[in-house]
Motif scaffolding. Structure first.
Motif, PDB file in Angstrom:
ATOM      1  N   GLN A  48      14.417  14.025  -1.265  1.00 13.78           N
ATOM      2  CA  GLN A  48      14.835  14.019   0.119  1.00 13.78           C
ATOM      3  C   GLN A  48      15.617  12.762   0.495  1.00 13.78           C
ATOM      4  O   GLN A  48      16.086  12.633   1.612  1.00 13.78           O
ATOM      5  N   LYS A  49      15.727  11.805  -0.408  1.00 12.64           N
ATOM      6  CA  LYS A  49      16.582  10.630  -0.253  1.00 12.64           C
ATOM      7  C   LYS A  49      16.217   9.763   0.952  1.00 12.64           C
ATOM      8  O   LYS A  49      17.045   9.103   1.530  1.00 12.64           O
ATOM      9  N   ALA A  50      14.975   9.768   1.382  1.00 15.14           N
ATOM     10  CA  ALA A  50      14.583   8.928   2.525  1.00 15.14           C
ATOM     11  C   ALA A  50      13.099   8.698   2.511  1.00 15.14           C
ATOM     12  O   ALA A  50      12.348   9.432   1.883  1.00 15.14           O
ATOM     13  N   VAL A  51      12.691   7.663   3.228  1.00 11.21           N
ATOM     14  CA  VAL A  51      11.272   7.354   3.371  1.00 11.21           C
ATOM     15  C   VAL A  51      10.954   7.355   4.851  1.00 11.21           C
ATOM     16  O   VAL A  51      11.607   6.678   5.641  1.00 11.21           O
ATOM     17  N   ALA A  52       9.968   8.126   5.256  1.00  6.02           N
ATOM     18  CA  ALA A  52       9.612   8.202   6.672  1.00  6.02           C
ATOM     19  C   ALA A  52       8.919   6.931   7.106  1.00  6.02           C
ATOM     20  O   ALA A  52       8.246   6.275   6.314  1.00  6.02           O
ATOM     21  N   PRO A  53       9.097   6.539   8.368  1.00 10.07           N
ATOM     22  CA  PRO A  53       8.390   5.340   8.864  1.00 10.07           C
ATOM     23  C   PRO A  53       6.882   5.496   8.725  1.00 10.07           C
ATOM     24  O   PRO A  53       6.326   6.554   8.972  1.00 10.07           O
ATOM     25  N   VAL A  54       6.239   4.412   8.343  1.00  8.55           N
ATOM     26  CA  VAL A  54       4.791   4.415   8.147  1.00  8.55           C
ATOM     27  C   VAL A  54       4.107   4.453   9.494  1.00  8.55           C
ATOM     28  O   VAL A  54       4.452   3.706  10.412  1.00  8.55           O
ATOM     29  N   SER A  55       3.128   5.327   9.646  1.00  9.97           N
ATOM     30  CA  SER A  55       2.380   5.411  10.898  1.00  9.97           C
ATOM     31  C   SER A  55       1.393   4.266  11.000  1.00  9.97           C
ATOM     32  O   SER A  55       0.718   3.923  10.044  1.00  9.97           O
ATOM     33  N   THR A  56       1.334   3.687  12.174  1.00  9.85           N
ATOM     34  CA  THR A  56       0.423   2.540  12.395  1.00  9.85           C
ATOM     35  C   THR A  56      -0.526   2.830  13.542  1.00  9.85           C
ATOM     36  O   THR A  56      -1.061   1.922  14.163  1.00  9.85           O
ATOM     37  N   ALA A  57      -0.756   4.112  13.831  1.00 16.97           N
ATOM     38  CA  ALA A  57      -1.611   4.440  14.982  1.00 16.97           C
ATOM     39  C   ALA A  57      -3.036   3.979  14.778  1.00 16.97           C
ATOM     40  O   ALA A  57      -3.735   3.619  15.708  1.00 16.97           O
ATOM     41  N   ALA A  58      -3.491   3.953  13.523  1.00 20.39           N
ATOM     42  CA  ALA A  58      -4.872   3.566  13.274  1.00 20.39           C
ATOM     43  C   ALA A  58      -5.051   2.078  13.107  1.00 20.39           C
ATOM     44  O   ALA A  58      -6.150   1.566  13.191  1.00 20.39           O
ATOM     45  N   ASN A 171       1.603  -4.773   9.701  1.00 24.80           N
ATOM     46  CA  ASN A 171       0.915  -3.696   8.995  1.00 24.80           C
ATOM     47  C   ASN A 171       1.904  -2.775   8.287  1.00 24.80           C
ATOM     48  O   ASN A 171       1.670  -2.329   7.159  1.00 24.80           O
ATOM     49  N   GLN A 172       3.026  -2.496   8.952  1.00 27.40           N
ATOM     50  CA  GLN A 172       4.048  -1.665   8.309  1.00 27.40           C
ATOM     51  C   GLN A 172       4.598  -2.332   7.050  1.00 27.40           C
ATOM     52  O   GLN A 172       4.786  -1.672   6.030  1.00 27.40           O
ATOM     53  N   LEU A 173       4.845  -3.632   7.145  1.00 26.79           N
ATOM     54  CA  LEU A 173       5.343  -4.352   5.974  1.00 26.79           C
ATOM     55  C   LEU A 173       4.349  -4.288   4.823  1.00 26.79           C
ATOM     56  O   LEU A 173       4.730  -4.105   3.652  1.00 26.79           O
ATOM     57  N   THR A 174       3.064  -4.443   5.126  1.00 24.89           N
ATOM     58  CA  THR A 174       2.040  -4.378   4.079  1.00 24.89           C
ATOM     59  C   THR A 174       2.052  -3.018   3.401  1.00 24.89           C
ATOM     60  O   THR A 174       2.003  -2.913   2.160  1.00 24.89           O
ATOM     61  N   ILE A 196      11.754  -1.801   4.530  1.00 21.11           N
ATOM     62  CA  ILE A 196      11.200  -3.161   4.586  1.00 21.11           C
ATOM     63  C   ILE A 196      12.165  -4.089   5.317  1.00 21.11           C
ATOM     64  O   ILE A 196      11.764  -4.891   6.176  1.00 21.11           O
ATOM     65  N   ASP A 197      13.463  -3.984   5.007  1.00 19.88           N
ATOM     66  CA  ASP A 197      14.462  -4.830   5.671  1.00 19.88           C
ATOM     67  C   ASP A 197      14.515  -4.538   7.169  1.00 19.88           C
ATOM     68  O   ASP A 197      14.629  -5.453   7.992  1.00 19.88           O
ATOM     69  N   ARG A 198      14.439  -3.270   7.535  1.00 19.85           N
ATOM     70  CA  ARG A 198      14.483  -2.901   8.955  1.00 19.85           C
ATOM     71  C   ARG A 198      13.292  -3.488   9.709  1.00 19.85           C
ATOM     72  O   ARG A 198      13.454  -4.077  10.780  1.00 19.85           O
ATOM     73  N   VAL A 199      12.104  -3.318   9.147  1.00 23.37           N
ATOM     74  CA  VAL A 199      10.905  -3.813   9.820  1.00 23.37           C
ATOM     75  C   VAL A 199      10.905  -5.336   9.867  1.00 23.37           C
ATOM     76  O   VAL A 199      10.509  -5.946  10.872  1.00 23.37           O
ATOM     77  N   GLN A 200      11.379  -5.983   8.798  1.00 21.97           N
ATOM     78  CA  GLN A 200      11.399  -7.449   8.774  1.00 21.97           C
ATOM     79  C   GLN A 200      12.350  -7.998   9.833  1.00 21.97           C
ATOM     80  O   GLN A 200      12.043  -9.005  10.499  1.00 21.97           O
ATOM     81  N   THR A 201      13.506  -7.344  10.017  1.00 21.99           N
ATOM     82  CA  THR A 201      14.446  -7.775  11.058  1.00 21.99           C
ATOM     83  C   THR A 201      13.819  -7.656  12.439  1.00 21.99           C
ATOM     84  O   THR A 201      13.928  -8.569  13.279  1.00 21.99           O
ATOM     85  N   SER A 202      13.158  -6.537  12.701  1.00 18.76           N
ATOM     86  CA  SER A 202      12.488  -6.354  13.998  1.00 18.76           C
ATOM     87  C   SER A 202      11.389  -7.392  14.187  1.00 18.76           C
ATOM     88  O   SER A 202      11.195  -7.920  15.292  1.00 18.76           O
ATOM     89  N   LEU A 203      10.662  -7.703  13.122  1.00 17.14           N
ATOM     90  CA  LEU A 203       9.589  -8.693  13.216  1.00 17.14           C
ATOM     91  C   LEU A 203      10.147 -10.080  13.519  1.00 17.14           C
ATOM     92  O   LEU A 203       9.583 -10.825  14.329  1.00 17.14           O
ATOM     93  N   ASP A 204      11.268 -10.437  12.880  1.00 16.38           N
ATOM     94  CA  ASP A 204      11.871 -11.749  13.130  1.00 16.38           C
ATOM     95  C   ASP A 204      12.318 -11.881  14.590  1.00 16.38           C
ATOM     96  O   ASP A 204      12.118 -12.930  15.224  1.00 16.38           O
ATOM     97  N   ARG A 205      12.935 -10.832  15.129  1.00 17.55           N
ATOM     98  CA  ARG A 205      13.352 -10.879  16.532  1.00 17.55           C
ATOM     99  C   ARG A 205      12.149 -11.005  17.463  1.00 17.55           C
ATOM    100  O   ARG A 205      12.169 -11.759  18.436  1.00 17.55           O
ATOM    101  N   LEU A 206      11.104 -10.273  17.150  1.00 18.23           N
ATOM    102  CA  LEU A 206       9.901 -10.320  17.977  1.00 18.23           C
ATOM    103  C   LEU A 206       9.265 -11.700  17.946  1.00 18.23           C
ATOM    104  O   LEU A 206       8.827 -12.225  18.982  1.00 18.23           O
ATOM    105  N   GLU A 207       9.220 -12.306  16.791  1.00 19.60           N
ATOM    106  CA  GLU A 207       8.641 -13.646  16.688  1.00 19.60           C
ATOM    107  C   GLU A 207       9.476 -14.663  17.465  1.00 19.60           C
ATOM    108  O   GLU A 207       8.934 -15.619  18.032  1.00 19.60           O
ATOM    109  N   GLY A 208      10.805 -14.472  17.498  1.00 23.90           N
ATOM    110  CA  GLY A 208      11.638 -15.350  18.313  1.00 23.90           C
ATOM    111  C   GLY A 208      11.315 -15.233  19.794  1.00 23.90           C
ATOM    112  O   GLY A 208      11.221 -16.233  20.506  1.00 23.90           O
TER     113      GLY A 208
END
Length: 300
Positions: A48-58, A171-174, A196-208
């Motif tokens: 399917q050439k893609a990875v779905a976003p990891v759910s973090t509801a729990a 948690n998503q990065l882990t 991983i790159d997408r989540v890391q970019t969002s995390l860096d902006r959030l930490e700023g």
């Protein structure tokens, strides 16, 4: 007595008892309705050439403290704006700097403006939130207070929400890193790495954003406008030096105007001089009329 009248009630009681026993012994599912179900993380295959976003509801904590059980101290951003009249602006700026450093803060910015014989300044101080009231009282003491306004902005909800988002991204990065370790195909590795790159970019902006918010919470801002009193009798007249400078400026201005006028009229002057020269030359070429002597005129 009819036997059917005895057996029918007994049979009904027996059926009810068996039904009750069956309900008591029916096996329950391991994910029964007694607790919330945890969404299963879906990961697309390499086809399917893609990875779905990891759910973090729990795993992600809720922004509300009541559901997470975490008690967060109230986060307040304190600010103040003052206008002070002081005798000497530079001296007052130095006094404000001393107040800030004495309260373990610092002078964030300052600017001094001179208008005629009076000076004004705008000074921004950053002091710890615990020293805000004391520092404000000291600032008021360096001059005559013309106006003052203070405010306290409650940013607790924003603070809790940003930290919840931060935990969610971590948690998503882990989870994505765990998937990356188990990936074998190149397509799977590339897909997981993109996530991983997408989540890391969002995390860096959030930490700023969190750093900026923490700075506003930890260090209160006091903005002070300083001004000197107006001279007695209003604006003072010109000094002798100002008068001389104005005269010199007027002299050179007049010279400049004369030069401009001369250069503007120069073509007309040249044409007029040429025309006058031609006129004089043509007049000199004409023969002069012959005048008879006076005696000859008398004899005739």
């Amino acid at each position: 007595m009819d036997r059917r009248m005895v057996w029918v009630p007994a049979l009904v009681i027996l059926v009810i008892a068996l039904a009750a026993a069956g309900c008591m012994t029916y096996p329950t599912s391991s994910q029964g309705s007694s607790g919330p179900s945890v969404p299963v993380t879906d990961v697309y295959t390499s086809d399917q050439k893609a990875v779905a976003p990891v759910s973090t509801a729990a795993s992600a904590p809720n922004a509300g403290t009541a559901e997470t059980g975490v008690v967060v101290d109230q986060k307040i951003v304190y600010t103040a704006q003052l206008t002070l009249e002081v005798k000497d602006v530079p001296t007052a700026v130095d006094a404000l700097k001393t107040i800030a450093t004495g309260r373990e803060g610092y002078l964030a910015s300052s600017s001094v403006t001179t208008q005629g014989e009076t000076r004004t300044a705008k000074v921004v101080l950053r002091v710890p939130a615990a020293e805000f009231e004391e520092a404000l009282a000291e600032v008021k003491g360096i001059g005559s207070v013309q106006s003052v306004a203070t405010s306290g902005e409650d940013v607790t909800a924003e603070y809790v929400d940003l930290n919840a988002q931060k935990t969610s991204y971590q948690n998503q990065l882990t989870q994505y890193n765990e998937l990356l370790k188990k990936s074998v195909k190149v397509e799977d590795i590339i897909a997981v790495q993109e996530q991983i790159d997408r989540v890391q970019t969002s995390l860096d902006r959030l930490e700023g954003r969190l750093r900026v918010l923490n700075s506003r919470i930890d260090l209160s801002t006091i903005t002070v406008t300083l001004k000197e009193p107006a001279p007695i009798g209003g604006e003072s007249g010109r000094s002798i030096v100002d008068t001389i400078n104005a005269g010199i400026a007027g002299f050179f201005g007049m010279i400049e105007l004369l030069i401009i006028a001369f250069l503007t009229l120069l073509p007309l002057i040249i044409l007029g001089g040429a025309a006058y020269g031609i006129y004089r030359w043509r007049r000199s070429k004409k023969p002069e009329p012959v005048v008879a002597p006076a005696q000859e005129l008398q004899e005739k």
